[in-house]
Design a protein around this motif. Structure first.
Motif, PDB file in Angstrom:
ATOM      1  N   SER A 277      19.193  19.870  12.229  1.00  0.00           N
ATOM      2  CA  SER A 277      18.654  18.602  13.188  1.00  0.00           C
ATOM      3  C   SER A 277      17.343  19.311  13.636  1.00  0.00           C
ATOM      4  N   GLN A 278      17.509  21.109  14.134  1.00  0.00           N
ATOM      5  CA  GLN A 278      16.112  20.766  14.892  1.00  0.00           C
ATOM      6  C   GLN A 278      15.274  21.939  14.372  1.00  0.00           C
ATOM      7  N   ALA A 279      14.403  21.476  13.769  1.00  0.00           N
ATOM      8  CA  ALA A 279      13.600  21.766  12.473  1.00  0.00           C
ATOM      9  C   ALA A 279      12.602  22.188  13.369  1.00  0.00           C
ATOM     10  N   PRO A 280      11.449  22.537  13.014  1.00  0.00           N
ATOM     11  CA  PRO A 280      10.402  23.011  13.229  1.00  0.00           C
ATOM     12  C   PRO A 280       9.632  22.010  13.044  1.00  0.00           C
ATOM     13  N   ASP A 281       8.789  21.620  13.806  1.00  0.00           N
ATOM     14  CA  ASP A 281       7.177  21.142  14.104  1.00  0.00           C
ATOM     15  C   ASP A 281       6.430  21.263  12.397  1.00  0.00           C
ATOM     16  N   ILE A 282       5.581  20.707  11.990  1.00  0.00           N
ATOM     17  CA  ILE A 282       5.205  20.700  11.057  1.00  0.00           C
ATOM     18  C   ILE A 282       3.544  19.972  11.280  1.00  0.00           C
ATOM     19  N   PRO A 283       2.514  20.374  10.746  1.00  0.00           N
ATOM     20  CA  PRO A 283       1.234  19.624  11.205  1.00  0.00           C
ATOM     21  C   PRO A 283       1.389  18.522   9.990  1.00  0.00           C
ATOM     22  N   LEU A 284       0.748  17.159  10.137  1.00  0.00           N
ATOM     23  CA  LEU A 284       0.554  16.162   8.998  1.00  0.00           C
ATOM     24  C   LEU A 284      -0.362  15.673   8.852  1.00  0.00           C
ATOM     25  N   LEU A 285      -1.590  15.946   9.220  1.00  0.00           N
ATOM     26  CA  LEU A 285      -2.663  15.784   8.741  1.00  0.00           C
ATOM     27  C   LEU A 285      -3.531  16.171   9.160  1.00  0.00           C
TER      28      LEU A 285
ATOM     29  N   ASN B 278       0.828  -1.200  -0.305  1.00  0.00           N
ATOM     30  CA  ASN B 278       0.029   0.015   0.279  1.00  0.00           C
ATOM     31  C   ASN B 278       0.883   1.343   0.007  1.00  0.00           C
ATOM     32  N   ILE B 279       2.025   1.212   0.762  1.00  0.00           N
ATOM     33  CA  ILE B 279       3.129   2.602   0.823  1.00  0.00           C
ATOM     34  C   ILE B 279       2.869   2.611  -0.407  1.00  0.00           C
ATOM     35  N   ASN B 280       3.708   1.312  -1.373  1.00  0.00           N
ATOM     36  CA  ASN B 280       4.857   1.760  -2.726  1.00  0.00           C
ATOM     37  C   ASN B 280       3.408   1.951  -3.750  1.00  0.00           C
ATOM     38  N   ARG B 281       1.856   1.142  -3.569  1.00  0.00           N
ATOM     39  CA  ARG B 281       0.953   2.400  -4.596  1.00  0.00           C
ATOM     40  C   ARG B 281       0.887   3.680  -4.241  1.00  0.00           C
ATOM     41  N   GLU B 282       1.062   4.244  -3.377  1.00  0.00           N
ATOM     42  CA  GLU B 282       0.435   5.246  -2.925  1.00  0.00           C
ATOM     43  C   GLU B 282       1.822   6.141  -3.233  1.00  0.00           C
ATOM     44  N   LEU B 283       3.038   5.787  -3.234  1.00  0.00           N
ATOM     45  CA  LEU B 283       4.061   6.569  -3.255  1.00  0.00           C
ATOM     46  C   LEU B 283       4.081   6.573  -5.571  1.00  0.00           C
ATOM     47  N   SER B 284       3.561   6.327  -5.242  1.00  0.00           N
ATOM     48  CA  SER B 284       3.553   5.587  -6.966  1.00  0.00           C
ATOM     49  C   SER B 284       2.818   6.719  -8.158  1.00  0.00           C
ATOM     50  N   VAL B 285       1.770   7.516  -6.851  1.00  0.00           N
ATOM     51  CA  VAL B 285       0.854   7.327  -8.069  1.00  0.00           C
ATOM     52  C   VAL B 285       0.356   9.216  -7.192  1.00  0.00           C
ATOM     53  N   ASP B 286       0.041  10.034  -8.017  1.00  0.00           N
ATOM     54  CA  ASP B 286       0.314  11.058  -7.023  1.00  0.00           C
ATOM     55  C   ASP B 286      -1.434  11.521  -6.960  1.00  0.00           C
ATOM     56  N   ARG B 287      -2.195  11.030  -6.200  1.00  0.00           N
ATOM     57  CA  ARG B 287      -3.337  11.143  -6.044  1.00  0.00           C
ATOM     58  C   ARG B 287      -3.322  12.161  -4.428  1.00  0.00           C
ATOM     59  N   PRO B 288      -4.721  12.592  -4.678  1.00  0.00           N
ATOM     60  CA  PRO B 288      -5.082  14.074  -4.127  1.00  0.00           C
ATOM     61  C   PRO B 288      -4.306  12.928  -2.072  1.00  0.00           C
ATOM     62  N   GLY B 289      -4.044  13.594  -0.841  1.00  0.00           N
ATOM     63  CA  GLY B 289      -3.775  12.564  -0.047  1.00  0.00           C
ATOM     64  C   GLY B 289      -2.361  11.499   0.300  1.00  0.00           C
ATOM     65  N   HIS B 290      -2.038  11.826  -1.083  1.00  0.00           N
ATOM     66  CA  HIS B 290      -0.935  10.474  -0.947  1.00  0.00           C
ATOM     67  C   HIS B 290      -0.012  10.181   0.293  1.00  0.00           C
ATOM     68  N   ARG B 291       0.398  10.990   0.763  1.00  0.00           N
ATOM     69  CA  ARG B 291       1.502  11.275   1.315  1.00  0.00           C
ATOM     70  C   ARG B 291       1.173  11.325   2.940  1.00  0.00           C
ATOM     71  N   HIS B 292      -0.358  11.709   3.002  1.00  0.00           N
ATOM     72  CA  HIS B 292      -1.126  11.285   4.560  1.00  0.00           C
ATOM     73  C   HIS B 292      -1.075   9.444   4.627  1.00  0.00           C
ATOM     74  N   ALA B 293      -1.874   9.426   3.618  1.00  0.00           N
ATOM     75  CA  ALA B 293      -2.197   7.936   3.033  1.00  0.00           C
ATOM     76  C   ALA B 293      -0.743   6.740   3.643  1.00  0.00           C
ATOM     77  N   VAL B 294       0.536   7.401   3.710  1.00  0.00           N
ATOM     78  CA  VAL B 294       1.142   6.777   3.473  1.00  0.00           C
ATOM     79  C   VAL B 294       1.861   6.710   4.966  1.00  0.00           C
ATOM     80  N   VAL B 295       1.687   7.983   5.562  1.00  0.00           N
ATOM     81  CA  VAL B 295       1.325   8.550   6.890  1.00  0.00           C
ATOM     82  C   VAL B 295       0.757   7.191   7.903  1.00  0.00           C
ATOM     83  N   LEU B 296      -0.352   6.885   7.629  1.00  0.00           N
ATOM     84  CA  LEU B 296      -0.804   6.437   8.404  1.00  0.00           C
ATOM     85  C   LEU B 296      -0.682   4.319   7.798  1.00  0.00           C
ATOM     86  N   HIS B 297      -0.258   4.510   6.641  1.00  0.00           N
ATOM     87  CA  HIS B 297      -0.063   2.752   6.472  1.00  0.00           C
ATOM     88  C   HIS B 297       1.351   3.069   7.662  1.00  0.00           C
TER      89      HIS B 297
END
Length: 292
Positions: A284-292, A137-156
């Motif tokens: 390495s002291q990067a600011p936090d970012i919202p992920l989802l 599933n991670i490979n599928r999400e990263l292979s096709v640029d669909r809306p929310g694919h990065r969010h889907a990868v994080v969930l997996h």
């Protein structure tokens, strides 16, 4: 030494990389790794030995390995049974989540692997099928640029980490230190216990009761590094931890980690990490970012 430096950027909007069904044989396996991000390695097929932070583990289908950031590691595939593996690399902040009032953390499994000095998980058939489905599933999400694919990868990824923390809570020593002679295991323990001492080939080979030339050949064969390179990697790994966890000046960290001078520390640190000590601390002291 030509270390493999994966150019991971802690400040990237999506701090994750994925290698799916990568073939590793004796001809194309990377010499060694030392990087900042967490890494999950799953073995689909083949056999080999995994050198991780001073220990050796047997590798075969269904094995899963947890590698916290700054862990020296190298895979040694068998010539007649090349390894096929998938690897997920990610910065810990991608797995940050609201605690919801409890102490659970998705990266606890990496902390436990460090604590127990054991990085291999034995996966049963049901969990193996679940893990392989997640990787597909991670490979599928990263292979096709669909809306929310990065969010889907994080969930997996979070699903996988939840399994590793809940269903498979304790790393196993089964298959640990396979294929390594006792003198080699003793040598690695000595280095790990005294990484900042002035210990060299003559001292360690004498302690191991092994001819220095044989010692050098076997050490390089099993770790992918010379003795000096390995000791240096361990010192730099500790220096990176101190740069991020303390306010000590750079010269004090260099001295504590066994470097003879500040210029020597700067040169060595930049050679292995691609950054100066001060630059590493800043990036390495990067600011936090919202992920989802």
């Amino acid at each position: 030494m030509k270390p493999i430096r994966k150019q991971f950027d802690a400040s990237a909007p999506f701090p994750l990389e994925f290698n799916y069904l990568a073939l590793k044989d004796s001809q194309n396996e990377l010499p060694n790794h030392l990087h900042d991000w967490h890494e999950i390695v799953y073995v689909h097929a083949g056999k080999g030995v995994f050198f991780i932070d001073g220990s050796f583990y047997a590798m075969e289908r269904g094995d899963l390995f947890l590698l916290p950031g700054n862990t020296v590691h190298r895979a040694l595939p068998e010539e007649e049974a090349p390894l096929t593996v998938s690897a997920i690399y990610f910065h810990g902040r991608i797995a940050q989540w609201n605690s919801f009032g409890d102490t659970f953390s998705y990266v606890q499994c990496f902390e436990q692997a460090n604590k127990w000095k054991c990085h291999k998980l034995s996966v049963d058939t049901a969990d193996r099928d679940f893990i392989e489905t997640i990787l597909v599933n991670i490979n599928r999400e990263l292979s096709v640029d669909r809306p929310g694919h990065r969010h889907a990868v994080v969930l997996h990824l979070l699903q996988l980490l939840l399994l590793l923390n809940r269903q498979i809570p304790v790393p196993t020593a089964e298959g640990k230190n396979t294929g390594a002679p006792e003198w080699m295991r003793t040598t690695l323990r000595t280095i790990d216990e005294h990484p900042f001492d002035d210990i060299g080939l003559s001292t360690l080979s004498a302690k191991a009761a092994v001819n220095p030339s044989h010692f050098t050949r076997v050490f390089k064969l099993l770790t992918g590094m010379t003795l000096t390179e390995y000791v240096t990697a361990k010192r730099i790994s500790r220096a990176k931890e101190l740069l991020l966890s303390s306010d000590a000046p750079v010269y004090a960290i260099a001295n504590e980690c066994g470097f003879e001078s500040l210029p020597h520390f700067h040169r060595t640190f930049k050679k292995l990490t691609g950054k100066t000590p001060a630059g590493y601390k800043r990036r390495s002291q990067a600011p936090d970012i919202p992920l989802l």
